[in-house]
Scaffold this active site. Sequence first.
Site, mmCIF file in Angstrom:
data_model
loop_
_atom_site.group_PDB
_atom_site.id
_atom_site.type_symbol
_atom_site.label_atom_id
_atom_site.label_comp_id
_atom_site.label_asym_id
_atom_site.label_seq_id
_atom_site.Cartn_x
_atom_site.Cartn_y
_atom_site.Cartn_z
ATOM 1 N N GLU A 59 0.926 -1.285 0.027
ATOM 2 C CA GLU A 59 0.118 -0.147 0.064
ATOM 3 C C GLU A 59 0.998 1.146 0.010
ATOM 4 O O GLU A 59 1.934 1.447 0.782
ATOM 5 C CB GLU A 59 -0.872 -0.107 1.072
ATOM 6 C CG GLU A 59 -1.782 1.239 1.551
ATOM 7 C CD GLU A 59 -2.520 1.118 2.843
ATOM 8 O OE1 GLU A 59 -3.765 1.788 2.753
ATOM 9 O OE2 GLU A 59 -1.783 0.938 3.712
ATOM 10 N N LYS A 133 -10.460 -0.058 -0.601
ATOM 11 C CA LYS A 133 -10.257 -0.582 0.857
ATOM 12 C C LYS A 133 -11.536 -0.291 1.653
ATOM 13 O O LYS A 133 -12.193 0.791 1.466
ATOM 14 C CB LYS A 133 -9.148 0.356 1.517
ATOM 15 C CG LYS A 133 -8.735 0.109 2.843
ATOM 16 C CD LYS A 133 -7.613 0.886 3.515
ATOM 17 C CE LYS A 133 -7.100 0.591 4.554
ATOM 18 N NZ LYS A 133 -5.776 1.338 4.899
ATOM 19 N N CYS A 165 -4.215 -3.284 4.410
ATOM 20 C CA CYS A 165 -3.852 -2.718 5.568
ATOM 21 C C CYS A 165 -4.854 -2.997 6.794
ATOM 22 O O CYS A 165 -4.868 -4.113 7.124
ATOM 23 C CB CYS A 165 -3.329 -1.154 5.425
ATOM 24 S SG CYS A 165 -2.125 -0.679 6.726
#
Length: 339
Positions: A59, A133, A165
């Site tokens: 990321e 995300k 993440c």
Amino acid sequence: MRHGDISSSPDTVGVAVVNYKMPRLHTKEQVLENCRNIAKVIGGVKQGLPGLDLIIFPEYSTHGIMYDRQEMFDTAASVPGEETAIFAEACKKNKVWGVFSLTGEKHEQAKKNPYNTLILVNDKGEIVQKYRKILPWCPIECWYPGDKTYVVDGPKGLKVSLIICDDGNYPEIWRDCAMRGAELIVRCQGYMYPAKEQQIAIVKAMAWANQCYVAVANATGFDGVYSYFGHSSIIGFDGHTLGECGEEENGLQYAQLSVQQIRDARKYDQSQNQLFKLLHRGYSGVFASGDGDKGVAECPFEFYKTWVNDPKKAQENVEKFTRPSVGVAACPVGDLPTK
């Protein structure tokens, strides 16, 4: 599952994860130049690892973190766009698949914040998965949240899902990917200290709990604000680490993931087959009681029932034992409301 060689086979997918140094960029041209550098990395890694089928970058590896809001909007990418064209050409040229970060991807409504996006590009240069995300790292990240996971056939037919993440701190997203058939869950992250030990631990636990391979690509270095701890890794579906980087900048790890082994385990394993057992609860006792041989399929978890049937009620319930506002007066972040 194998680690230590540079090869792959008809049954194994050669996967590399890169400890890419976090860039600090400000303009579109700087971003595109960094894309060209990533393309060079792909060529070099393929030369050194001829078995490479899939290479994964962290990321923020493409854009870095744009701490200036206007720069975030000015450098946001389209999909497809100039950035993805560079990645597509590199994958096609080197006959590899790749996972790449776009922070951000332009929102369909121009005035809304961009998405935090990953793309999976195949060895023909085609974008075969675009994931946004779902759970941005609030209160710091201001990405507009995505709303679903995806599973696609990856290299050699291995089924691949992408997450990003902070997504990985929520067991729900791992289970959603796995229950949709994912065999490899790719977690690209720009994770910084102090959460190093927790992040190393959770990916092993989620691989074990979901009987899936996990590949983690994390950033390294210091961008003037955060220090990123690296430790990109590849985890077997039994929760054991196949390969793990340290904190070195631009290090990488490589392993071969067997397609047949994970499918064999999911079919024949019994005592630790969490995916099967969750939807066949207590099948031994149910069968012994003469109530059929499928166990219990109904969801026993009240929280999930409420969340699906009445999301606002679920939100109100969690606020009763956490807090009613998104901001915290004792430690305010930006202009988030604290009442």
